[in-house]
Design a protein around this motif. Structure first.
Motif, PDB file in Angstrom:
ATOM      1  N   LEU A 125      -5.291   2.064  -1.231  1.00  0.00           N
ATOM      2  CA  LEU A 125      -6.113   2.416  -0.076  1.00  0.00           C
ATOM      3  C   LEU A 125      -6.815   1.190   0.498  1.00  0.00           C
ATOM      4  O   LEU A 125      -6.842   0.993   1.714  1.00  0.00           O
ATOM      5  CB  LEU A 125      -7.136   3.485  -0.464  1.00  0.00           C
ATOM      6  N   VAL A 126      -7.331   0.338  -0.382  1.00  0.00           N
ATOM      7  CA  VAL A 126      -7.977  -0.894   0.082  1.00  0.00           C
ATOM      8  C   VAL A 126      -6.967  -1.798   0.786  1.00  0.00           C
ATOM      9  O   VAL A 126      -7.247  -2.341   1.865  1.00  0.00           O
ATOM     10  CB  VAL A 126      -8.652  -1.626  -1.104  1.00  0.00           C
ATOM     11  N   LEU A 127      -5.785  -1.945   0.205  1.00  0.00           N
ATOM     12  CA  LEU A 127      -4.747  -2.764   0.841  1.00  0.00           C
ATOM     13  C   LEU A 127      -4.317  -2.190   2.185  1.00  0.00           C
ATOM     14  O   LEU A 127      -4.094  -2.925   3.148  1.00  0.00           O
ATOM     15  CB  LEU A 127      -3.528  -2.892  -0.077  1.00  0.00           C
ATOM     16  N   GLY A 128      -4.199  -0.876   2.263  1.00  0.00           N
ATOM     17  CA  GLY A 128      -3.815  -0.232   3.517  1.00  0.00           C
ATOM     18  C   GLY A 128      -4.848  -0.450   4.609  1.00  0.00           C
ATOM     19  O   GLY A 128      -4.501  -0.734   5.758  1.00  0.00           O
ATOM     20  N   LEU A 161       1.035   4.871   6.528  1.00  0.00           N
ATOM     21  CA  LEU A 161       1.664   5.634   5.454  1.00  0.00           C
ATOM     22  C   LEU A 161       0.936   5.406   4.131  1.00  0.00           C
ATOM     23  O   LEU A 161       0.682   6.350   3.375  1.00  0.00           O
ATOM     24  CB  LEU A 161       3.141   5.249   5.327  1.00  0.00           C
ATOM     25  N   GLY A 162       0.577   4.158   3.857  1.00  0.00           N
ATOM     26  CA  GLY A 162      -0.155   3.845   2.633  1.00  0.00           C
ATOM     27  C   GLY A 162      -1.523   4.498   2.592  1.00  0.00           C
ATOM     28  O   GLY A 162      -1.938   5.036   1.562  1.00  0.00           O
ATOM     29  N   ILE A 163      -2.229   4.475   3.721  1.00  0.00           N
ATOM     30  CA  ILE A 163      -3.554   5.094   3.773  1.00  0.00           C
ATOM     31  C   ILE A 163      -3.446   6.597   3.542  1.00  0.00           C
ATOM     32  O   ILE A 163      -4.221   7.180   2.775  1.00  0.00           O
ATOM     33  CB  ILE A 163      -4.240   4.772   5.118  1.00  0.00           C
ATOM     34  N   VAL A 164      -2.476   7.234   4.169  1.00  0.00           N
ATOM     35  CA  VAL A 164      -2.321   8.686   4.019  1.00  0.00           C
ATOM     36  C   VAL A 164      -1.942   9.050   2.585  1.00  0.00           C
ATOM     37  O   VAL A 164      -2.547   9.949   1.976  1.00  0.00           O
ATOM     38  CB  VAL A 164      -1.276   9.222   5.024  1.00  0.00           C
ATOM     39  N   LEU A 165      -0.959   8.361   2.018  1.00  0.00           N
ATOM     40  CA  LEU A 165      -0.511   8.696   0.658  1.00  0.00           C
ATOM     41  C   LEU A 165      -1.607   8.437  -0.374  1.00  0.00           C
ATOM     42  O   LEU A 165      -1.815   9.252  -1.287  1.00  0.00           O
ATOM     43  CB  LEU A 165       0.741   7.896   0.302  1.00  0.00           C
ATOM     44  N   ASN A 166      -2.297   7.323  -0.244  1.00  0.00           N
ATOM     45  CA  ASN A 166      -3.341   7.002  -1.220  1.00  0.00           C
ATOM     46  C   ASN A 166      -4.550   7.918  -1.078  1.00  0.00           C
ATOM     47  O   ASN A 166      -5.162   8.295  -2.079  1.00  0.00           O
ATOM     48  CB  ASN A 166      -3.746   5.533  -1.086  1.00  0.00           C
ATOM     49  N   LEU A 187      -4.758   8.481 -14.707  1.00  0.00           N
ATOM     50  CA  LEU A 187      -5.756   7.419 -14.551  1.00  0.00           C
ATOM     51  C   LEU A 187      -5.155   6.198 -13.879  1.00  0.00           C
ATOM     52  O   LEU A 187      -5.749   5.625 -12.952  1.00  0.00           O
ATOM     53  CB  LEU A 187      -6.346   7.036 -15.913  1.00  0.00           C
ATOM     54  N   VAL A 188      -3.972   5.801 -14.298  1.00  0.00           N
ATOM     55  CA  VAL A 188      -3.287   4.663 -13.667  1.00  0.00           C
ATOM     56  C   VAL A 188      -2.962   4.986 -12.206  1.00  0.00           C
ATOM     57  O   VAL A 188      -3.103   4.138 -11.321  1.00  0.00           O
ATOM     58  CB  VAL A 188      -2.024   4.283 -14.466  1.00  0.00           C
ATOM     59  N   ALA A 189      -2.571   6.213 -11.946  1.00  0.00           N
ATOM     60  CA  ALA A 189      -2.284   6.625 -10.570  1.00  0.00           C
ATOM     61  C   ALA A 189      -3.546   6.560  -9.712  1.00  0.00           C
ATOM     62  O   ALA A 189      -3.485   6.165  -8.544  1.00  0.00           O
ATOM     63  CB  ALA A 189      -1.702   8.031 -10.549  1.00  0.00           C
ATOM     64  N   ALA A 190      -4.684   6.937 -10.276  1.00  0.00           N
ATOM     65  CA  ALA A 190      -5.944   6.863  -9.532  1.00  0.00           C
ATOM     66  C   ALA A 190      -6.313   5.414  -9.233  1.00  0.00           C
ATOM     67  O   ALA A 190      -6.770   5.100  -8.123  1.00  0.00           O
ATOM     68  CB  ALA A 190      -7.058   7.545 -10.328  1.00  0.00           C
ATOM     69  N   ILE A 191      -6.097   4.534 -10.180  1.00  0.00           N
ATOM     70  CA  ILE A 191      -6.374   3.103  -9.955  1.00  0.00           C
ATOM     71  C   ILE A 191      -5.442   2.556  -8.886  1.00  0.00           C
ATOM     72  O   ILE A 191      -5.872   1.837  -7.973  1.00  0.00           O
ATOM     73  CB  ILE A 191      -6.258   2.320 -11.278  1.00  0.00           C
ATOM     74  N   PHE A 192      -4.152   2.904  -8.979  1.00  0.00           N
ATOM     75  CA  PHE A 192      -3.189   2.479  -7.954  1.00  0.00           C
ATOM     76  C   PHE A 192      -3.595   2.993  -6.578  1.00  0.00           C
ATOM     77  O   PHE A 192      -3.436   2.309  -5.575  1.00  0.00           O
ATOM     78  CB  PHE A 192      -1.792   2.984  -8.293  1.00  0.00           C
ATOM     79  N   SER A 193      -4.109   4.212  -6.543  1.00  0.00           N
ATOM     80  CA  SER A 193      -4.496   4.801  -5.260  1.00  0.00           C
ATOM     81  C   SER A 193      -5.653   4.059  -4.624  1.00  0.00           C
ATOM     82  O   SER A 193      -5.657   3.828  -3.416  1.00  0.00           O
ATOM     83  CB  SER A 193      -4.890   6.265  -5.449  1.00  0.00           C
ATOM     84  N   VAL A 194      -6.640   3.709  -5.421  1.00  0.00           N
ATOM     85  CA  VAL A 194      -7.792   2.982  -4.877  1.00  0.00           C
ATOM     86  C   VAL A 194      -7.357   1.604  -4.370  1.00  0.00           C
ATOM     87  O   VAL A 194      -7.724   1.189  -3.264  1.00  0.00           O
ATOM     88  CB  VAL A 194      -8.912   2.865  -5.933  1.00  0.00           C
ATOM     89  N   VAL A 195      -6.554   0.908  -5.164  1.00  0.00           N
ATOM     90  CA  VAL A 195      -6.059  -0.409  -4.749  1.00  0.00           C
ATOM     91  C   VAL A 195      -5.183  -0.287  -3.502  1.00  0.00           C
ATOM     92  O   VAL A 195      -5.310  -1.064  -2.551  1.00  0.00           O
ATOM     93  CB  VAL A 195      -5.285  -1.095  -5.902  1.00  0.00           C
ATOM     94  N   SER A 216       0.828  -1.205   0.000  1.00  0.00           N
ATOM     95  CA  SER A 216       0.000   0.000   0.000  1.00  0.00           C
ATOM     96  C   SER A 216       0.861   1.253   0.000  1.00  0.00           C
ATOM     97  O   SER A 216       0.584   2.210  -0.738  1.00  0.00           O
ATOM     98  CB  SER A 216      -0.913  -0.014   1.227  1.00  0.00           C
ATOM     99  N   ALA A 217       1.915   1.262   0.802  1.00  0.00           N
ATOM    100  CA  ALA A 217       2.812   2.416   0.846  1.00  0.00           C
ATOM    101  C   ALA A 217       3.536   2.597  -0.489  1.00  0.00           C
ATOM    102  O   ALA A 217       3.696   3.725  -0.970  1.00  0.00           O
ATOM    103  CB  ALA A 217       3.812   2.262   1.985  1.00  0.00           C
ATOM    104  N   ILE A 218       3.955   1.500  -1.094  1.00  0.00           N
ATOM    105  CA  ILE A 218       4.640   1.579  -2.395  1.00  0.00           C
ATOM    106  C   ILE A 218       3.700   2.118  -3.458  1.00  0.00           C
ATOM    107  O   ILE A 218       4.073   2.987  -4.255  1.00  0.00           O
ATOM    108  CB  ILE A 218       5.207   0.196  -2.780  1.00  0.00           C
ATOM    109  N   LEU A 219       2.463   1.620  -3.494  1.00  0.00           N
ATOM    110  CA  LEU A 219       1.499   2.116  -4.475  1.00  0.00           C
ATOM    111  C   LEU A 219       1.183   3.594  -4.232  1.00  0.00           C
ATOM    112  O   LEU A 219       0.991   4.357  -5.177  1.00  0.00           O
ATOM    113  CB  LEU A 219       0.213   1.287  -4.427  1.00  0.00           C
ATOM    114  N   GLY A 220       1.147   4.002  -2.978  1.00  0.00           N
ATOM    115  CA  GLY A 220       0.915   5.407  -2.672  1.00  0.00           C
ATOM    116  C   GLY A 220       2.044   6.292  -3.165  1.00  0.00           C
ATOM    117  O   GLY A 220       1.804   7.370  -3.721  1.00  0.00           O
ATOM    118  N   ILE A 221       3.274   5.849  -2.969  1.00  0.00           N
ATOM    119  CA  ILE A 221       4.427   6.616  -3.450  1.00  0.00           C
ATOM    120  C   ILE A 221       4.418   6.714  -4.969  1.00  0.00           C
ATOM    121  O   ILE A 221       4.648   7.787  -5.548  1.00  0.00           O
ATOM    122  CB  ILE A 221       5.740   5.989  -2.940  1.00  0.00           C
TER     123      ILE A 221
END
Length: 114
Positions: free
Chosen positions: A74-77, A93-98, A64-72, A30-35
């Motif tokens: 956030l769910v993982l976080g 960290l993942g929840i905050v970044l996403n 658009l890809v960043a938005a998809i990564f963010s939703v995924v 989640s943190a990696i996807l947020g970054i």
């Protein structure tokens, strides 16, 4: 006369924290996807600004890809935050970044509509 007392070297266990906690894999992901998503959105905005405000299709695709990564992410976080016996650094960290990334995408969309 005062006696000098020599202390023995004994292990001090209260200085160390023995724990079974671990860093959850979903939280790290989640943190990696947020970054990645925050970085992609910042890069898309900077490149669009450098092009005079004209967003190219590849910048929109990156957002658009960043938005998809963010939703995924956030769910993982959230899923990893609900686990027990974990360190909470990466899930938080993942929840905050996403969340920041999703809010940024919504902000860009609202600016584009007006």
């Amino acid at each position: 006369m005062k006696k000098i007392r020599i202390k023995k070297f004994e292990p001090v266990r209260d200085r160390y924290m023995f724990t079974d906690n671990r860093h959850p894999e979903k939280g790290v992901m989640s943190a990696i996807l947020g970054i990645i998503s925050v970085s992609a959105l910042i890069a898309a905005v900077v490149f669009t600004y450098n092009d005079g405000g004209q967003a190219q299709l590849r910048y929109a695709a990156a957002a658009l890809v960043a938005a998809i990564f963010s939703v995924v992410g956030l769910v993982l976080g959230i899923m990893s935050r609900l686990e027990k016996d974990i360190f909470k650094l990466f899930p938080n960290l993942g929840i905050v970044l996403n969340t920041l990334s999703i809010a940024f995408v919504i902000f860009i969309l609202v600016l584009g509509l007006s």
